[in-house]
Design a protein around this motif. Structure first.
Motif, short mmCIF file in Angstrom:
data_model
loop_
_atom_site.label_atom_id
_atom_site.label_comp_id
_atom_site.label_asym_id
_atom_site.label_seq_id
_atom_site.Cartn_x
_atom_site.Cartn_y
_atom_site.Cartn_z
N LEU A 118 -68.20 31.07 8.00
CA LEU A 118 -68.89 32.36 7.94
C LEU A 118 -70.32 32.23 7.42
O LEU A 118 -71.09 33.18 7.46
CB LEU A 118 -68.12 33.33 7.04
CG LEU A 118 -66.78 33.83 7.56
CD1 LEU A 118 -66.10 34.70 6.51
CD2 LEU A 118 -66.95 34.60 8.85
N GLY A 119 -70.66 31.05 6.89
CA GLY A 119 -72.00 30.84 6.36
C GLY A 119 -72.25 31.57 5.05
O GLY A 119 -73.33 32.09 4.81
N VAL A 120 -71.21 31.60 4.20
CA VAL A 120 -71.30 32.28 2.90
C VAL A 120 -70.86 31.32 1.80
O VAL A 120 -70.37 30.23 2.08
CB VAL A 120 -70.44 33.56 2.87
CG1 VAL A 120 -70.91 34.55 3.93
CG2 VAL A 120 -68.96 33.25 3.05
N ARG A 170 -68.92 39.87 5.20
CA ARG A 170 -69.27 39.35 6.54
C ARG A 170 -68.14 39.60 7.53
O ARG A 170 -68.38 40.05 8.64
CB ARG A 170 -69.58 37.86 6.46
CG ARG A 170 -69.90 37.20 7.77
CD ARG A 170 -71.36 36.80 7.83
NE ARG A 170 -71.59 35.93 8.96
CZ ARG A 170 -72.05 36.37 10.13
NH1 ARG A 170 -72.30 37.65 10.30
NH2 ARG A 170 -72.25 35.53 11.13
N ALA A 171 -66.92 39.32 7.12
CA ALA A 171 -65.78 39.55 8.01
C ALA A 171 -65.63 41.04 8.33
O ALA A 171 -65.30 41.41 9.46
CB ALA A 171 -64.50 39.02 7.37
N HIS A 172 -65.89 41.89 7.34
CA HIS A 172 -65.82 43.34 7.56
C HIS A 172 -66.90 43.79 8.55
O HIS A 172 -66.60 44.55 9.48
CB HIS A 172 -65.96 44.08 6.24
CG HIS A 172 -65.98 45.56 6.39
ND1 HIS A 172 -64.85 46.31 6.68
CD2 HIS A 172 -66.99 46.44 6.33
CE1 HIS A 172 -65.19 47.56 6.78
NE2 HIS A 172 -66.47 47.68 6.57
N THR A 173 -68.12 43.31 8.38
CA THR A 173 -69.20 43.73 9.27
C THR A 173 -68.98 43.24 10.70
O THR A 173 -69.43 43.87 11.66
CB THR A 173 -70.59 43.24 8.79
OG1 THR A 173 -70.60 41.81 8.74
CG2 THR A 173 -70.93 43.82 7.44
N LEU A 174 -68.24 42.13 10.85
CA LEU A 174 -67.92 41.62 12.18
C LEU A 174 -66.64 42.24 12.76
O LEU A 174 -66.27 41.97 13.89
CB LEU A 174 -67.77 40.10 12.13
CG LEU A 174 -69.04 39.31 11.84
CD1 LEU A 174 -68.73 37.84 11.63
CD2 LEU A 174 -70.05 39.48 12.97
#
Length: 76
Positions: free
Chosen positions: A55-57, A66-70
């Protein structure tokens, strides 16, 4: 662009990693995840590291965001 990013991340994450990411988003600790999945804590510990890389985090909260925004996990 976000649709493409979602597809890339989903293809990169294993089914187990996606499941663990969902449990992280639910607020479970590594120990709780290990107990729930009946696997060792060290095994659980390795999965988030892999997820973070994909995820690049660097942190759990960043991974969940990030997972939520995707659209990979749903958070309340």
């Amino acid at each position: 662009m976000q649709r493409r990013a979602r597809a890339v991340v989903l293809n990169a994450l294993s089914r187990r990693e996606t499941g663990i990411l969902t449990l992280i988003a639910d607020g479970l600790s590594n120990k709780e995840i290990a107990r729930g999945l009946d696997i060792g804590p060290e095994t659980v510990k390795s999965h988030p590291k892999s997820v973070f890389t994909k995820l690049g985090v660097e942190k759990r909260a960043q991974a969940v965001w990030r997972a939520h925004t995707l659209g990979i996990v749903i958070t309340q």
